[in-house]
Design an enzyme around this catalytic site. Structure first.
Site, PDB file in Angstrom:
ATOM      1  N   MET A   1     -49.693  59.706 -27.305  1.00 16.25           N
ATOM      2  CA  MET A   1     -48.935  58.538 -27.754  1.00 16.25           C
ATOM      3  C   MET A   1     -49.119  57.415 -26.747  1.00 16.25           C
ATOM      4  SD  MET A   1     -45.496  60.092 -29.462  1.00 16.25           S
ATOM      5  CE  MET A   1     -44.864  60.889 -27.992  1.00 16.25           C
ATOM      6  N   THR A   2     -49.399  56.256 -27.252  1.00 16.50           N
ATOM      7  CA  THR A   2     -49.745  55.137 -26.374  1.00 16.50           C
ATOM      8  C   THR A   2     -49.863  53.873 -27.212  1.00 16.50           C
ATOM      9  OG1 THR A   2     -51.319  54.437 -24.676  1.00 16.50           O
ATOM     10  CG2 THR A   2     -52.243  55.438 -26.631  1.00 16.50           C
ATOM     11  N   THR A   3     -50.170  52.765 -26.561  1.00  5.08           N
ATOM     12  CA  THR A   3     -50.525  51.535 -27.268  1.00  5.08           C
ATOM     13  C   THR A   3     -51.697  50.881 -26.557  1.00  5.08           C
ATOM     14  OG1 THR A   3     -48.246  51.139 -27.991  1.00  5.08           O
ATOM     15  CG2 THR A   3     -49.754  49.267 -28.055  1.00  5.08           C
ATOM     16  N   LYS A  34     -55.380  53.015 -18.620  1.00  2.00           N
ATOM     17  CA  LYS A  34     -55.976  53.368 -19.905  1.00  2.00           C
ATOM     18  C   LYS A  34     -57.127  52.448 -20.301  1.00  2.00           C
ATOM     19  CE  LYS A  34     -51.409  54.984 -21.342  1.00  2.00           C
ATOM     20  NZ  LYS A  34     -50.360  54.902 -22.367  1.00  2.00           N
TER      21      LYS A  34
END
Length: 202
Positions: A1-3, A34
């Site tokens: 889960m990330t953006t 990231k």
């Protein structure tokens, strides 16, 4: 889960991500990076399984360096993206859990942005968001993107998009990293922030 977020404009490409690293709903790390620098003219965002991403992006970095040594010029970004697509497609039935935005500036296409998913699907985009926070980030991008945006406008919009995800998505948080890639300066980190923990008064 990330953006993760990517925006391509005339003068360059902006990549932005949050900093929270999760394993399910467990927060494993609060200072994750990231955005992976592949070469001076190209970088990739990381969304999915970290080990899988590190493996695939290491292959891309090696290929970019080999190309530069052999041909005396930077690898075209489309060639790099196709190489990643082939790795993912021919790894079946084993699937790398990866979802990456690859962006940069080259002689062939100028400022360019691609999205590659775990099946090897490639799409060329002007703006894109991936990860669990992408519905919120994509909404901000849809509202704010313009064809005539400056690089500075694109940086501001990318930050707004990641902030929108952080406010609404439990898998995103802790801060924001932003990288800009231009023809003149190449890969450059232009913004980073770490959220401070504020404890309520007892």
């Amino acid at each position: 889960m990330t953006t993760t977020v990517g925006i391509a404009v005339k003068d360059g490409v902006v990549l932005a991500t949050d900093k929270r690293v999760t394993a399910g709903y467990y927060i494993a790390h609060k200072r994750g990076e990231k955005i992976w620098k592949i070469d001076d003219h190209v970088a990739a965002t990381m969304s999915g399984g970290v080990a899988d991403l590190q493996s695939v992006l290491s292959f891309l970095t090696l290929r970019a360096h080999e190309y530069k040594i052999e041909y005396k010029r930077p690898i075209p970004i489309s060639a790099l993206v196709n190489y990643m697509s082939l790795i993912l497609f021919y790894s079946r039935p084993y699937i790398y859990i990866v979802h990456s935005i690859i962006g940069g500036v080259d002689e062939e296409e100028g400022a360019v942005l691609y999205m590659v998913d775990w099946l090897g699907t490639v799409t060329k985009e002007k703006y894109i968001a991936t990860g669990s926070g992408s519905p919120y980030a994509k909404g901000a991008l849809e509202v704010g993107y313009r064809e005539d945006m400056t690089l500075e406008d694109a940086v501001d919009l990318a930050i707004k998009a990641v902030k929108a995800a952080i406010r609404n998505d439990p898998g995103s948080g802790e801060g924001i990293d932003v990288v800009v890639i231009t023809r003149k300066e190449g890969f450059k980190r232009v913004f980073t922030t770490q959220q401070k923990l504020v404890l309520p008064s007892l």
